[in-house]
Design a protein around this motif. Structure first.
Motif, mmCIF file in Angstrom:
data_model
loop_
_atom_site.group_PDB
_atom_site.id
_atom_site.type_symbol
_atom_site.label_atom_id
_atom_site.label_comp_id
_atom_site.label_asym_id
_atom_site.label_seq_id
_atom_site.Cartn_x
_atom_site.Cartn_y
_atom_site.Cartn_z
ATOM 1 N N GLN A 1 4.331 -3.219 -23.026
ATOM 2 C CA GLN A 1 2.972 -2.811 -22.726
ATOM 3 C C GLN A 1 2.004 -3.582 -23.614
ATOM 4 O OE1 GLN A 1 3.431 1.628 -23.062
ATOM 5 N NE2 GLN A 1 2.483 1.579 -21.040
ATOM 6 N N ALA A 2 1.120 -4.267 -22.988
ATOM 7 C CA ALA A 2 0.143 -5.081 -23.717
ATOM 8 C C ALA A 2 -1.194 -4.356 -23.747
ATOM 9 C CB ALA A 2 -0.007 -6.439 -23.057
ATOM 10 N N THR A 3 -1.818 -4.358 -24.907
ATOM 11 C CA THR A 3 -3.145 -3.766 -25.067
ATOM 12 C C THR A 3 -4.102 -4.856 -25.490
ATOM 13 O OG1 THR A 3 -2.152 -1.669 -25.762
ATOM 14 C CG2 THR A 3 -4.492 -1.999 -26.247
ATOM 15 N N ALA A 4 -5.142 -5.024 -24.727
ATOM 16 C CA ALA A 4 -6.114 -6.075 -25.035
ATOM 17 C C ALA A 4 -6.880 -5.727 -26.305
ATOM 18 C CB ALA A 4 -7.085 -6.244 -23.865
ATOM 19 N N GLY A 5 -7.305 -6.728 -27.029
ATOM 20 C CA GLY A 5 -8.118 -6.524 -28.219
ATOM 21 C C GLY A 5 -9.493 -5.973 -27.858
ATOM 22 N N ARG A 6 -10.044 -5.155 -28.771
ATOM 23 C CA ARG A 6 -11.375 -4.582 -28.545
ATOM 24 C C ARG A 6 -12.128 -4.511 -29.862
ATOM 25 N NH1 ARG A 6 -11.575 1.032 -25.754
ATOM 26 N NH2 ARG A 6 -13.732 0.369 -25.402
ATOM 27 N N LYS A 7 -13.419 -4.603 -29.763
ATOM 28 C CA LYS A 7 -14.240 -4.424 -30.952
ATOM 29 C C LYS A 7 -14.246 -2.945 -31.334
ATOM 30 C CE LYS A 7 -17.265 -8.399 -30.264
ATOM 31 N NZ LYS A 7 -16.640 -9.113 -31.390
ATOM 32 N N THR A 8 -14.214 -2.683 -32.636
ATOM 33 C CA THR A 8 -14.183 -1.305 -33.126
ATOM 34 C C THR A 8 -15.413 -0.529 -32.683
ATOM 35 O OG1 THR A 8 -12.846 -1.963 -35.028
ATOM 36 C CG2 THR A 8 -14.037 0.118 -35.202
ATOM 37 N N ALA A 9 -16.561 -1.194 -32.634
ATOM 38 C CA ALA A 9 -17.793 -0.514 -32.225
ATOM 39 C C ALA A 9 -17.669 0.033 -30.804
ATOM 40 C CB ALA A 9 -18.982 -1.466 -32.326
ATOM 41 N N GLU A 10 -16.982 -0.695 -29.930
ATOM 42 C CA GLU A 10 -16.792 -0.217 -28.559
ATOM 43 C C GLU A 10 -15.915 1.039 -28.537
ATOM 44 O OE1 GLU A 10 -15.114 -3.394 -26.354
ATOM 45 O OE2 GLU A 10 -16.841 -4.732 -26.582
ATOM 46 N N LYS B 1 4.637 6.232 -16.045
ATOM 47 C CA LYS B 1 4.215 6.427 -17.438
ATOM 48 C C LYS B 1 3.659 5.138 -18.036
ATOM 49 C CE LYS B 1 6.168 7.446 -22.004
ATOM 50 N NZ LYS B 1 7.406 7.788 -22.741
ATOM 51 N N THR B 2 4.305 4.021 -17.725
ATOM 52 C CA THR B 2 3.876 2.746 -18.311
ATOM 53 C C THR B 2 2.844 2.014 -17.469
ATOM 54 O OG1 THR B 2 5.749 1.640 -17.228
ATOM 55 C CG2 THR B 2 6.080 2.456 -19.499
ATOM 56 N N GLY B 3 2.679 2.431 -16.210
ATOM 57 C CA GLY B 3 1.727 1.748 -15.338
ATOM 58 C C GLY B 3 2.211 0.378 -14.877
ATOM 59 N N LEU B 4 3.514 0.174 -14.873
ATOM 60 C CA LEU B 4 4.083 -1.120 -14.491
ATOM 61 C C LEU B 4 4.848 -0.993 -13.171
ATOM 62 C CD1 LEU B 4 5.479 -2.167 -17.997
ATOM 63 C CD2 LEU B 4 3.301 -2.850 -16.974
ATOM 64 N N THR B 5 5.330 -2.136 -12.681
ATOM 65 C CA THR B 5 6.194 -2.153 -11.503
ATOM 66 C C THR B 5 7.605 -2.483 -11.959
ATOM 67 O OG1 THR B 5 5.868 -4.507 -11.073
ATOM 68 C CG2 THR B 5 4.252 -2.964 -10.112
ATOM 69 N N ARG B 6 8.567 -2.289 -11.057
ATOM 70 C CA ARG B 6 9.955 -2.576 -11.417
ATOM 71 C C ARG B 6 10.138 -4.043 -11.799
ATOM 72 N NH1 ARG B 6 15.256 -0.039 -9.954
ATOM 73 N NH2 ARG B 6 14.032 1.651 -9.086
ATOM 74 N N SER C 1 1.144 -5.856 -28.376
ATOM 75 C CA SER C 1 2.104 -5.485 -27.342
ATOM 76 C C SER C 1 3.172 -4.614 -27.976
ATOM 77 C CB SER C 1 2.738 -6.728 -26.703
ATOM 78 O OG SER C 1 3.457 -7.462 -27.681
ATOM 79 N N GLU C 2 3.701 -3.714 -27.164
ATOM 80 C CA GLU C 2 4.683 -2.759 -27.653
ATOM 81 C C GLU C 2 5.811 -2.649 -26.644
ATOM 82 O OE1 GLU C 2 4.923 1.976 -28.949
ATOM 83 O OE2 GLU C 2 3.131 1.151 -27.965
ATOM 84 N N GLU C 3 7.051 -2.774 -27.140
ATOM 85 C CA GLU C 3 8.207 -2.641 -26.264
ATOM 86 C C GLU C 3 8.623 -1.181 -26.202
ATOM 87 O OE1 GLU C 3 11.860 -5.479 -25.623
ATOM 88 O OE2 GLU C 3 12.328 -4.082 -27.251
ATOM 89 N N VAL C 4 8.733 -0.662 -24.969
ATOM 90 C CA VAL C 4 9.081 0.740 -24.761
ATOM 91 C C VAL C 4 10.438 0.809 -24.074
ATOM 92 C CG1 VAL C 4 8.382 2.926 -23.729
ATOM 93 C CG2 VAL C 4 6.639 1.307 -24.522
ATOM 94 N N LYS C 5 11.342 1.569 -24.670
ATOM 95 C CA LYS C 5 12.672 1.718 -24.095
ATOM 96 C C LYS C 5 12.630 2.697 -22.940
ATOM 97 C CE LYS C 5 17.470 2.835 -25.316
ATOM 98 N NZ LYS C 5 18.382 3.280 -26.397
ATOM 99 N N GLY C 6 13.241 2.334 -21.820
ATOM 100 C CA GLY C 6 13.242 3.172 -20.631
ATOM 101 C C GLY C 6 14.615 3.719 -20.324
ATOM 102 N N PRO C 7 14.830 4.142 -19.087
ATOM 103 C CA PRO C 7 16.123 4.714 -18.693
ATOM 104 C C PRO C 7 17.186 3.631 -18.517
ATOM 105 C CG PRO C 7 14.644 4.633 -16.817
ATOM 106 C CD PRO C 7 13.835 4.190 -17.995
#
Length: 729
Positions: free
Chosen positions: A107-116, A88-93, A67-73
């Motif tokens: 923003q959370a990114t799900a884990g994935r196998k490298t082969a994928e 930009k972030t694909g989120l709601t207020r 997960s990554e914290e993104v600073k906004g306005p």
């Protein structure tokens, strides 16, 4: 950690594209992996005649969730700004968090196998691969340089399944097309297995190894016959991309062809046949031999291959002999009329008109470089005549060179023949620079005519685009002037060249308008209209001459910076020396270079660094004061008065300036730049003491004005040597 192995196997990849393709594969793969957040230890690409290969070591088996914290306005920002951040972030207020009046998104990114990730990245990479030329095969819209045959993709020893261009990935590759008892495709497990099996199947994967194999083999077959290889790095790079298992073979040609100019023989070998030339170990001329690089190890030692290639070479050289014999039947001067039908550039006239300009310019330059004006003009007049010969028509690379040979065959003066031969030089950074005076005059005239002409029609280089090789022309002028120590004003040469171009344009306008008047007399157009058109045409002028001159001078400055930077000099020092002094920029390249060297040495000393700091401090104070009261700024130009010095440090600086300014000027007039810097160094101590003990903005207006005048003189004295304001540090 796991390894990625990728091979893209196709029909033959053109040799000229292979090196860049390998770089592009490595670059694009690195970009895709880093974008996905994958780390790796090393990434290596290989390019060969039929395959691009990539091996990436120490990749993680999977990409963990993150997960990554993104600073906004700001929370009170306009709705449009907040909505843009949400898109930009694909989120709601509701997903945003507020902290200290600012929105943050996680923003959370799900884990994935490298082969994928690899299975997605490789097809995207292939679809966007920047081949200079590509083709489609079958009905697919997929493009590759040649029809794609196989994709090998292994990650941690297992196949990464995907499809690109209608080809499914697997673990299969194949070796040499012709060599080996078993030429069937074979499976591999990892890079070590892949490289080992390819070698066993007569494929050298690494181009560096192939080049060394060619070089060692060619030297060996030559040494066995007491001969010596004529090494050619460009040809070596090309033939290493033509064969997977290169095998040099020594061939023999008909010795009767050795009476041709050696450049003709070598060019015919290199351009048409990709052969290396050979010479006797004594180094005197070419031997009647060549080295051809085969893609197999022939069982007969290469006898059949050598004989077949000798026949082909004989046919090529027979054509060259025909051109050589026929061309010498017509003098160079008699070929000039043919240049009237050769367009140099639509906006710059014919090659014949260009020759006329070069001839006139060479005559002007000749006295400046110690050359005979008549010989220089003669060489310039004939320097392009070989463009109308059969040999240069067949081998454009030999223009100039063949002109020199034909001039000697006619019995022309050696200086003229040498100038015709060498006037294109230097062609590249490793090429020799002409030093003979007549050659220097013609070479400078040729390059200056090119530069002024194309700048006048606004065909300047932009970015990496330089279709008319203007950067090379400018560097050629610089290198000629510097290495021959010619003390010539570039500005003077440019003015002369511009006059010649302007004369051609005006002459052409007169011809066009007289033709129009002739048409009018024949009733095609009314004389009044043609008369007005004629006057209008003559009043139209091309780009302003002073603007062209300024642009070309700036271009020379940029090229000189590149050259001096390559020699380890600082580009800001070139800017400082090139800057106008008393309204006039120096355009003597030899003097500029000496000033840069002296300035570089001076600034490397403690005195130089300290004086530069004092200069900048003085300049900053003056800028601030001039901004506050622009009307008063002109008063600063007067000389400071010793009688008005209210502090001993101020008086000491006035005295030092009076003593050293004249000495600096005398040293500069004598072009003794080292001594000029030494006199500047004498100002270091009084300047330091002045700033340490004296308040510039004294409450007494007269004292303040005297001190500002003093700082102005410090600035102007330093600027006699160079514009110190352009020096970083």
């Amino acid at each position: 950690m796991p390894q990625l192995l990728l091979e893209l196997f196709s029909e033959e990849i053109p040799a000229r594209m292979q090196a860049q393709a390998g770089r592009d594969l490595a670059r694009m793969a690195e970009e895709h992996l880093k974008k996905a957040g994958l780390t790796f230890e090393s990434l290596t690409a290989f390019a060969g005649p039929r395959r691009l290969t990539l091996v990436v070591e120490e990749l993680p088996a999977e990409m963990p969730a993150r997960s990554e914290e993104v600073k906004g306005p700001r929370a009170n920002a306009p709705d449009q700004a907040i909505e843009g951040f949400l898109r930009k972030t694909g989120l709601t207020r509701a997903d945003l968090t507020e902290r200290d009046g600012t929105f943050f998104a996680v923003q959370a990114t799900a884990g994935r196998k490298t082969a994928e990730i690899i299975a997605e990245a490789v097809p995207n990479l292939m679809a966007a691969f920047p081949w200079p030329k590509s083709m489609r095969s079958g009905t697919s819209s997929f493009r590759w340089v040649r029809p794609l045959k196989r994709i090998l993709c292994l990650f941690d020893g297992a196949v990464v399944p995907f499809e690109a261009g209608g080809v499914a990935s697997g673990d299969i590759t194949e070796g040499h097309r012709f060599m080996g008892a078993h030429r069937a495709p074979f499976a591999v497990k990892n890079f070590a297995d892949y490289a080992g099996q390819l070698h066993a199947h007569y494929v050298e994967l690494d181009q560096t190894v192939r080049k060394q194999r060619i070089l060692d083999g060619a030297r060996a077959v030559c040494a066995a016959e007491n001969l010596e290889l004529v090494e050619d790095e460009g040809l070596l790079g090309e033939v290493s991309g033509l064969s997977e298992w290169p095998t040099p073979i020594l061939g023999r040609m008909d010795p009767a062809f050795l009476d041709l100019p050696p450049e003709v023989i070598r060019t015919s070998m290199r351009t048409h046949q990709k052969y290396f030339a050979v010479r006797a170990k004594s180094g005197e001329g070419l031997a009647p031999n060549f080295v051809v690089v085969a893609n197999i190890e022939p069982s007969d030692g290469g006898a059949v291959i050598a004989a077949g290639n000798a026949k082909v070479l004989s046919a090529r050289l027979a054509d060259a002999r025909f051109f050589w014999d026929e061309d010498r039947k017509t003098p160079l001067d008699a070929r000039l009329d043919k240049l009237k039908g050769v367009t140099f550039h639509a906006k710059l006239g014919t090659m014949y008109e260009r020759v006329e300009r070069i001839e006139a310019l060479a005559r002007e330059i000749a006295p400046l470089v110690g050359a005979d004006p008549d010989l220089s003009a003669k060489a310039a007049r004939l320097c392009k005549a070989d463009l109308a010969t059969g040999m240069v028509g067949e081998f454009p690379e030999l223009q100039g060179i063949m002109g020199g040979y034909y001039a000697r065959a006619e019995g022309l003066e050696p200086e003229v023949a040498d100038a015709i031969r060498d006037h294109y030089k230097p062609i590249g950074p490793s090429d020799s620079v002409p030093t003979a005076p007549v050659t220097v005059a013609v070479a400078l005239a040729d390059k200056l005519d090119t530069l002024v002409g194309f700048f006048a029609i606004d065909e300047k280089p932009t970015g990496s685009r330089d279709p008319f090789a203007l950067r090379r022309a400018a560097l050629g002028v610089i290198r000629i002037l510097m290495e021959s120590a010619c003390r010539i004003s570039i500005r003077t040469l440019l003015k002369t060249s511009q006059k010649l171009h302007d004369k051609r344009r005006n002459d052409r306008r007169l011809i066009e308008n007289f033709s129009s008047v002739s048409d009018a007399l024949r009733g095609k157009v009314s004389p009044e209209i043609r008369g007005r058109a004629m006057v209008s045409s003559l009043q139209r002028t091309p780009t302003d001459s002073s603007e062209i001159e300024a642009d070309v001078l700036l271009f020379f400055a940029d090229r000189l910076k590149v050259l001096l930077r390559d020699e380890g000099k600082r580009h800001d020092l070139v800017d400082a020396v090139f800057a106008p002094i008393n309204g006039q920029a120096d355009d003597d390249l030899v003097r500029i270079t000496r000033r840069v060297e002296a300035l570089s040495s001076f600034l490397a000393t403690e005195d130089g660094a300290s004086l530069l700091a004092g200069y900048k401090r003085a300049t900053n104070i003056l800028k601030a004061e001039e901004k506050k009261n622009p009307a008063e700024a002109q008063l600063y130009r007067a000389n400071p008065e010793l009688s008005s010095a209210a502090a001993p440090e101020e008086a000491a600086l006035v005295a030092a300036l009076r003593a050293e300014t004249g000495r600096v000027d005398r040293a500069l007039a004598a072009e003794d730049f080292t001594t000029a810097m030494q006199h500047l160094a004498h100002l270091r101590a009084p300047v330091d003491a002045f700033f340490d003990k004296v308040l510039v903005n004294d409450p007494d207006p007269a004292i303040r004005l005297n001190r500002l005048r003093l700082l102005t003189q410090v600035r102007d004295t330093a600027n006699r040597v160079a514009d110190f304001s352009l020096i970083s540090g």
